[in-house]
Design a protein around this motif. Structure first.
Motif, PDB file in Angstrom:
ATOM      1  N   UNK A 102       0.855  -1.190   0.000  1.00 13.94           N
ATOM      2  CA  UNK A 102       0.000   0.000   0.000  1.00 13.94           C
ATOM      3  C   UNK A 102       0.886   1.233   0.000  1.00 13.94           C
ATOM      4  N   UNK A 103       0.549   2.197  -0.861  1.00 10.68           N
ATOM      5  CA  UNK A 103       1.239   3.489  -0.866  1.00 10.68           C
ATOM      6  C   UNK A 103       0.310   4.557  -0.318  1.00 10.68           C
ATOM      7  N   UNK A 104       0.842   5.385   0.596  1.00 15.34           N
ATOM      8  CA  UNK A 104       0.089   6.507   1.138  1.00 15.34           C
ATOM      9  C   UNK A 104       0.695   7.808   0.621  1.00 15.34           C
ATOM     10  N   UNK A 105      -0.058   8.900   0.708  1.00 14.72           N
ATOM     11  CA  UNK A 105       0.261  10.124  -0.021  1.00 14.72           C
ATOM     12  C   UNK A 105       1.116  11.124   0.758  1.00 14.72           C
ATOM     13  N   UNK A 106       2.153  11.599   0.079  1.00 17.35           N
ATOM     14  CA  UNK A 106       2.885  12.790   0.511  1.00 17.35           C
ATOM     15  C   UNK A 106       2.733  13.825  -0.596  1.00 17.35           C
ATOM     16  N   UNK A 107       2.565  15.076  -0.231  1.00 15.55           N
ATOM     17  CA  UNK A 107       2.276  16.101  -1.230  1.00 15.55           C
ATOM     18  C   UNK A 107       3.420  16.292  -2.208  1.00 15.55           C
ATOM     19  N   UNK A 108       4.651  16.303  -1.712  1.00 17.03           N
ATOM     20  CA  UNK A 108       5.804  16.595  -2.563  1.00 17.03           C
ATOM     21  C   UNK A 108       7.065  15.985  -1.937  1.00 17.03           C
ATOM     22  N   UNK A 160       9.154  -1.607   5.899  1.00 12.75           N
ATOM     23  CA  UNK A 160       8.273  -2.637   6.458  1.00 12.75           C
ATOM     24  C   UNK A 160       8.059  -2.347   7.934  1.00 12.75           C
ATOM     25  N   UNK A 161       6.786  -2.328   8.332  1.00  9.59           N
ATOM     26  CA  UNK A 161       6.501  -2.117   9.750  1.00  9.59           C
ATOM     27  C   UNK A 161       6.698  -3.436  10.497  1.00  9.59           C
ATOM     28  N   UNK A 162       6.397  -3.466  11.776  1.00 11.67           N
ATOM     29  CA  UNK A 162       6.804  -4.574  12.649  1.00 11.67           C
ATOM     30  C   UNK A 162       6.198  -5.921  12.265  1.00 11.67           C
ATOM     31  N   UNK A 163       5.032  -5.938  11.634  1.00 11.80           N
ATOM     32  CA  UNK A 163       4.424  -7.194  11.200  1.00 11.80           C
ATOM     33  C   UNK A 163       4.902  -7.634   9.820  1.00 11.80           C
ATOM     34  N   UNK A 164       5.744  -6.815   9.197  1.00 12.93           N
ATOM     35  CA  UNK A 164       6.255  -7.148   7.872  1.00 12.93           C
ATOM     36  C   UNK A 164       5.460  -6.566   6.724  1.00 12.93           C
ATOM     37  N   UNK A 165       4.467  -5.724   7.013  1.00  8.73           N
ATOM     38  CA  UNK A 165       3.676  -5.102   5.948  1.00  8.73           C
ATOM     39  C   UNK A 165       4.534  -4.059   5.230  1.00  8.73           C
ATOM     40  N   UNK A 166       4.582  -4.155   3.888  1.00  5.03           N
ATOM     41  CA  UNK A 166       5.347  -3.207   3.093  1.00  5.03           C
ATOM     42  C   UNK A 166       4.500  -1.972   2.825  1.00  5.03           C
ATOM     43  N   UNK A 167       5.003  -0.830   3.265  1.00  5.05           N
ATOM     44  CA  UNK A 167       4.312   0.442   3.075  1.00  5.05           C
ATOM     45  C   UNK A 167       5.202   1.365   2.255  1.00  5.05           C
ATOM     46  N   UNK A 168       4.601   1.988   1.272  1.00  3.97           N
ATOM     47  CA  UNK A 168       5.270   2.981   0.439  1.00  3.97           C
ATOM     48  C   UNK A 168       4.673   4.345   0.764  1.00  3.97           C
ATOM     49  N   UNK A 169       5.494   5.373   0.745  1.00  4.25           N
ATOM     50  CA  UNK A 169       5.000   6.749   0.807  1.00  4.25           C
ATOM     51  C   UNK A 169       5.383   7.385  -0.517  1.00  4.25           C
ATOM     52  N   UNK A 170       4.407   7.895  -1.257  1.00  7.36           N
ATOM     53  CA  UNK A 170       4.633   8.369  -2.622  1.00  7.36           C
ATOM     54  C   UNK A 170       4.139   9.796  -2.790  1.00  7.36           C
TER      55      UNK A 170
END
Length: 314
Positions: free
Chosen positions: A224-230, A263-273
Motif C-alpha cells: 500500500x502506498x500513502x500520499x505525501x504532497x511533494x 516494512x513495519x513490525x508485522x512485515x507489511x510493506x508500506x510505500x510513501x509516494x
C-alpha cells in the motif's frame, strides 16, 4: 504542518496482464492510465488503473508475474481493497452487473459501519464496494467519461484498505504515532483509522489474526502506498520512519512519483509516494495508457522490452 493526505495507490500481483486489463477496464470501468513495466524487472508489465488521470487515491496497479502461483491466505498481509461508489443504489447496480458478468460476489452487507458489496477479481483478489453516501472525496478525483459503467454508479476511488496482522497494536501505533492517523473505532478483533478524520478515502482497517503468514501469489496485494504532497514532505516522513527504528529504502525516483519504502513490525510493506509529477508527465490526458510508456533510463531498451511483452488489446 505535514499530513498524510490518504491513499496514493495499491499494488497487486497478476498472472495474466491481458485478462487483468479486460476485467479492470471492461468490468469495473476504470481507465488504464499507464501501460509500463516493472522498473526493477522490465520483462513484465506494470499496469495502472484509476480515474481519468490516475489521481492519487484512485490507483490500482498490477505487476504481471506469469509464473505466479496461488495465494495461500493468512495473516500479516494486506487482505482487502475498498472501492467507493456514490450511494446505496450503486451497490444494487453493481450486484446486478456482477450477476450478469459472472463476477464472484457476496450479498450486500455492512463493512466498517457502511453498506458494502464484497467481490473478487478473476484471480481471487478480494475487493469490496463501499457506499460513500455522498460524502466528500478529494477534489482532484475526476470520473473517466469513456467508462463502460453508468456515470452515476462509477467507482470514485479507493476507500477502506484492510490489513490483517498478528499484532494489531504494533501497526496501530505506527499509524497513529508516526503518521498521525486517528483511531475512530475499535473492537476486540479489529480497529479503524483515518488519515483525515471523518474521511473514508484515507481509511485503514486493521484486523488481528494469529496463524500462518500469507504466501503471496496471483491475486495478492504487494504493498500500500500513502500520499505525501511533494518531495519535501517525503523527506520529512522518511526521517519519521527512521526515528521509529524502521529501515527506509531511501528516496526512489519512479519517474511518475518519488517514493520511500519500509516494512513495519508485522512485515507489511508500506510505500510513501508523492503526488507529483503524475502520469501526464510523458502523456497527454487524452492518450493516457494507450501505448507503452517507459521511464527515461529504460528508453534505450524499448525494442528489447516490447519484443518480450504480449499485446494487451486485441
Amino acid at each position: 504542518m505535514h499530513k498524510i493526505l490518504g491513499h496514493h495507490h495499491i499494488s497487486m500481483i497478476t498472472k495474466n496482464a491481458k485478462r487483468n486489463n479486460q476485467f479492470y477496464q471492461n468490468v469495473l470501468g476504470l481507465r488504464r492510465v499507464k501501460t509500463s513495466v516493472n522498473q526493477d524487472d522490465p520483462s513484465m508489465y506494470h499496469l495502472f488503473f484509476g480515474d481519468v488521470t490516475g489521481s492519487p487515491g484512485t490507483g490500482l496497479t498490477f505487476f504481471e508475474i506469469p509464473m505466479a502461483g496461488s495465494t495461500h491466505r493468512g495473516t500479516n498481509a494486506i487482505t482487502q481493497i475498498g472501492l467507493l461508489v456514490p450511494n446505496e443504489e450503486s451497490l444494487v447496480y453493481w450486484k446486478k452487473r456482477f450477476d450478469l458478468l459472472n463476477v464472484k460476489h457476496q450479498e450486500i452487507t455492512t463493512y466498517a459501519g457502511r453498506e458494502a458489496l464484497p467481490f473478487e477479481d478473476p484471480e481471487g483478489l478480494r475487493l469490496i464496494l463501499v457506499n460513500n453516501n455522498g460524502e466528500q472525496i478529494p477534489e482532484e478525483w475526476a470520473l473517466w467519461e469513456d467508462s463502460i459503467v453508468a456515470r452515476e454508479h462509477r467507482i470514485l476511488g479507493m476507500g477502506p484498505i484492510e490489513i490483517t496482522v498478528k499484532n494489531l497494536n504494533k501497526l496501530a501505533s505506527t499509524l497513529t504515532e508516526v503518521f498521525d492517523y486517528v483511531e475512530v473505532e475499535r473492537t476486540d478483533k479489529w480497529s479503524r483509522y483515518q488519515s483525515i478524520k471523518e474521511q473514508t478515502f484515507g481509511e485503514i482497517v486493521i484486523k488481528q489474526l494469529d496463524g500462518p503468514k500469507e504466501r503471496a501469489g496471483r491475486g495478492s496485494i504487494h504493498h500500500l502506498a500513502i500520499r505525501a504532497k511533494n518531495e519535501e514532505e517525503l523527506k520529512f516522513w522518511e526521517e519519521k520512519v527512521k526515528e521509529r527504528g524502521y529501515q527506509s529504502s531511501g528516496i526512489v525516483d519512479r519517474y511518475y512519483f518519488k517514493s520511500i519504502y519500509f516494512r513495519e513490525s508485522n512485515g507489511i510493506l508500506i510505500e510513501i509516494a508523492t503526488d507529483d509529477p503524475g502520469f501526464t508527465v510523458d502523456s497527454s490526458v487524452e492518450s493516457l495508457g494507450e501505448k507503452l510508456d517507459l521511464p527515461p533510463f529504460l528508453e534505450e531498451k524499448r525494442a528489447e522490452i516490447e519484443a518480450k511483452l504480449e499485446p494487451l488489446d486485441d
